[in-house]
Design a protein around this motif. Structure first.
Motif, PDB file in Angstrom:
ATOM      1  N   GLN A  13       4.845  -2.602  -4.490  1.00 27.71           N
ATOM      2  CA  GLN A  13       5.121  -4.036  -4.679  1.00 27.71           C
ATOM      3  C   GLN A  13       4.673  -4.837  -3.462  1.00 27.71           C
ATOM      4  O   GLN A  13       4.103  -5.916  -3.593  1.00 27.71           O
ATOM      5  CB  GLN A  13       6.603  -4.256  -4.965  1.00 27.71           C
ATOM      6  N   GLU A  14       4.930  -4.305  -2.274  1.00 29.68           N
ATOM      7  CA  GLU A  14       4.482  -4.969  -1.047  1.00 29.68           C
ATOM      8  C   GLU A  14       2.954  -5.038  -1.006  1.00 29.68           C
ATOM      9  O   GLU A  14       2.376  -6.062  -0.645  1.00 29.68           O
ATOM     10  CB  GLU A  14       5.016  -4.224   0.181  1.00 29.68           C
ATOM     11  N   ALA A  15       2.300  -3.949  -1.379  1.00 29.83           N
ATOM     12  CA  ALA A  15       0.834  -3.927  -1.404  1.00 29.83           C
ATOM     13  C   ALA A  15       0.304  -4.977  -2.379  1.00 29.83           C
ATOM     14  O   ALA A  15      -0.656  -5.690  -2.077  1.00 29.83           O
ATOM     15  CB  ALA A  15       0.328  -2.543  -1.786  1.00 29.83           C
ATOM     16  N   ARG A  16       0.921  -5.073  -3.542  1.00 33.81           N
ATOM     17  CA  ARG A  16       0.478  -6.044  -4.545  1.00 33.81           C
ATOM     18  C   ARG A  16       0.600  -7.469  -4.009  1.00 33.81           C
ATOM     19  O   ARG A  16      -0.292  -8.295  -4.176  1.00 33.81           O
ATOM     20  CB  ARG A  16       1.294  -5.883  -5.820  1.00 33.81           C
ATOM     21  N   LEU A  17       1.707  -7.751  -3.342  1.00 35.14           N
ATOM     22  CA  LEU A  17       1.898  -9.074  -2.744  1.00 35.14           C
ATOM     23  C   LEU A  17       0.845  -9.350  -1.669  1.00 35.14           C
ATOM     24  O   LEU A  17       0.247 -10.433  -1.642  1.00 35.14           O
ATOM     25  CB  LEU A  17       3.306  -9.179  -2.161  1.00 35.14           C
ATOM     26  N   LEU A  18       0.607  -8.380  -0.810  1.00 33.05           N
ATOM     27  CA  LEU A  18      -0.404  -8.548   0.244  1.00 33.05           C
ATOM     28  C   LEU A  18      -1.798  -8.767  -0.341  1.00 33.05           C
ATOM     29  O   LEU A  18      -2.554  -9.618   0.141  1.00 33.05           O
ATOM     30  CB  LEU A  18      -0.409  -7.337   1.174  1.00 33.05           C
ATOM     31  N   LEU A  19      -2.141  -8.008  -1.359  1.00 31.45           N
ATOM     32  CA  LEU A  19      -3.465  -8.141  -1.974  1.00 31.45           C
ATOM     33  C   LEU A  19      -3.620  -9.480  -2.681  1.00 31.45           C
ATOM     34  O   LEU A  19      -4.686 -10.091  -2.647  1.00 31.45           O
ATOM     35  CB  LEU A  19      -3.718  -6.992  -2.959  1.00 31.45           C
ATOM     36  N   ALA A  20      -2.565  -9.956  -3.311  1.00 33.28           N
ATOM     37  CA  ALA A  20      -2.645 -11.203  -4.072  1.00 33.28           C
ATOM     38  C   ALA A  20      -2.667 -12.425  -3.168  1.00 33.28           C
ATOM     39  O   ALA A  20      -3.253 -13.446  -3.533  1.00 33.28           O
ATOM     40  CB  ALA A  20      -1.469 -11.302  -5.034  1.00 33.28           C
ATOM     41  N   GLY A  28      -7.306  -1.254   3.723  1.00 31.11           N
ATOM     42  CA  GLY A  28      -6.454  -1.749   4.805  1.00 31.11           C
ATOM     43  C   GLY A  28      -5.019  -1.959   4.348  1.00 31.11           C
ATOM     44  O   GLY A  28      -4.073  -1.593   5.056  1.00 31.11           O
ATOM     45  N   VAL A  29      -4.850  -2.517   3.171  1.00 28.90           N
ATOM     46  CA  VAL A  29      -3.507  -2.744   2.638  1.00 28.90           C
ATOM     47  C   VAL A  29      -2.824  -1.416   2.336  1.00 28.90           C
ATOM     48  O   VAL A  29      -1.635  -1.245   2.628  1.00 28.90           O
ATOM     49  CB  VAL A  29      -3.554  -3.653   1.395  1.00 28.90           C
ATOM     50  N   SER A  30      -3.567  -0.470   1.788  1.00 27.60           N
ATOM     51  CA  SER A  30      -2.954   0.826   1.479  1.00 27.60           C
ATOM     52  C   SER A  30      -2.426   1.483   2.753  1.00 27.60           C
ATOM     53  O   SER A  30      -1.323   2.036   2.756  1.00 27.60           O
ATOM     54  CB  SER A  30      -3.936   1.751   0.755  1.00 27.60           C
ATOM     55  N   ARG A  31      -3.175   1.397   3.825  1.00 27.20           N
ATOM     56  CA  ARG A  31      -2.720   1.970   5.096  1.00 27.20           C
ATOM     57  C   ARG A  31      -1.532   1.187   5.649  1.00 27.20           C
ATOM     58  O   ARG A  31      -0.596   1.769   6.197  1.00 27.20           O
ATOM     59  CB  ARG A  31      -3.864   2.005   6.097  1.00 27.20           C
ATOM     60  N   ARG A  32      -1.575  -0.108   5.507  1.00 26.57           N
ATOM     61  CA  ARG A  32      -0.492  -0.964   6.021  1.00 26.57           C
ATOM     62  C   ARG A  32       0.855  -0.655   5.367  1.00 26.57           C
ATOM     63  O   ARG A  32       1.895  -0.753   6.022  1.00 26.57           O
ATOM     64  CB  ARG A  32      -0.864  -2.431   5.815  1.00 26.57           C
ATOM     65  N   VAL A  33       0.839  -0.295   4.094  1.00 18.36           N
ATOM     66  CA  VAL A  33       2.093   0.014   3.406  1.00 18.36           C
ATOM     67  C   VAL A  33       2.457   1.497   3.456  1.00 18.36           C
ATOM     68  O   VAL A  33       3.440   1.908   2.841  1.00 18.36           O
ATOM     69  CB  VAL A  33       2.104  -0.507   1.947  1.00 18.36           C
ATOM     70  N   GLY A  34       1.664   2.297   4.171  1.00 12.79           N
ATOM     71  CA  GLY A  34       2.059   3.671   4.427  1.00 12.79           C
ATOM     72  C   GLY A  34       1.300   4.772   3.720  1.00 12.79           C
ATOM     73  O   GLY A  34       1.721   5.932   3.757  1.00 12.79           O
ATOM     74  N   THR A  57      -5.880  -7.410  -8.363  1.00 11.99           N
ATOM     75  CA  THR A  57      -5.928  -8.462  -7.344  1.00 11.99           C
ATOM     76  C   THR A  57      -6.732  -9.659  -7.835  1.00 11.99           C
ATOM     77  O   THR A  57      -6.310 -10.807  -7.685  1.00 11.99           O
ATOM     78  CB  THR A  57      -6.540  -7.915  -6.041  1.00 11.99           C
ATOM     79  N   ALA A  58      -7.886  -9.409  -8.423  1.00  8.11           N
ATOM     80  CA  ALA A  58      -8.709 -10.508  -8.948  1.00  8.11           C
ATOM     81  C   ALA A  58      -7.934 -11.284 -10.013  1.00  8.11           C
ATOM     82  O   ALA A  58      -7.952 -12.520 -10.036  1.00  8.11           O
ATOM     83  CB  ALA A  58     -10.014  -9.965  -9.514  1.00  8.11           C
ATOM     84  N   HIS A  59      -7.232 -10.572 -10.868  1.00  2.00           N
ATOM     85  CA  HIS A  59      -6.443 -11.213 -11.918  1.00  2.00           C
ATOM     86  C   HIS A  59      -5.312 -12.046 -11.308  1.00  2.00           C
ATOM     87  O   HIS A  59      -5.111 -13.204 -11.686  1.00  2.00           O
ATOM     88  CB  HIS A  59      -5.868 -10.146 -12.854  1.00  2.00           C
ATOM     89  N   LEU A  60      -4.588 -11.479 -10.337  1.00  2.00           N
ATOM     90  CA  LEU A  60      -3.474 -12.206  -9.712  1.00  2.00           C
ATOM     91  C   LEU A  60      -3.956 -13.427  -8.941  1.00  2.00           C
ATOM     92  O   LEU A  60      -3.320 -14.479  -8.981  1.00  2.00           O
ATOM     93  CB  LEU A  60      -2.694 -11.273  -8.782  1.00  2.00           C
ATOM     94  N   ARG A  61      -5.063 -13.294  -8.245  1.00  2.00           N
ATOM     95  CA  ARG A  61      -5.597 -14.450  -7.509  1.00  2.00           C
ATOM     96  C   ARG A  61      -6.041 -15.541  -8.464  1.00  2.00           C
ATOM     97  O   ARG A  61      -5.887 -16.721  -8.175  1.00  2.00           O
ATOM     98  CB  ARG A  61      -6.738 -14.019  -6.600  1.00  2.00           C
TER      99      ARG A  61
END
Length: 72
Positions: A13-20, A28-34, A57-61
């Motif tokens: 969920q955190e990754a999804r928020l960061l990507l969006a 980078g996001v995958s590493r950031r969330v662990g 991500t493209a859809h959410l943006r």
């Protein structure tokens, strides 16, 4: 839900928020969330949200852009 499943859900969920909301790339996001493995992250992300990270991500943006108030 086990503690490990809960932790995975929170990370995704955190990754999804960061990507969006940010300019971060999927790796980078995958590493950031662990996640150490971008491919493992992508598999789990697709399982959780029904689409690979880049496509979701493209859809959410696009949704975010459509919901933003028009500037005057």
């Amino acid at each position: 839900m086990s503690p490990i499943q809960f932790q995975k859900q929170i990370r995704l969920q955190e990754a999804r928020l960061l990507l969006a909301t940010g300019p971060g790339d999927v790796t980078g996001v995958s590493r950031r969330v662990g996640y150490d493995s971008p491919s493992q992250f992508s598999r789990e992300y697709r399982r959780q949200f029904g689409a690979p990270p880049s496509q979701d991500t493209a859809h959410l943006r696009g949704l975010t852009r459509d919901l933003a108030p028009a500037s005057l």
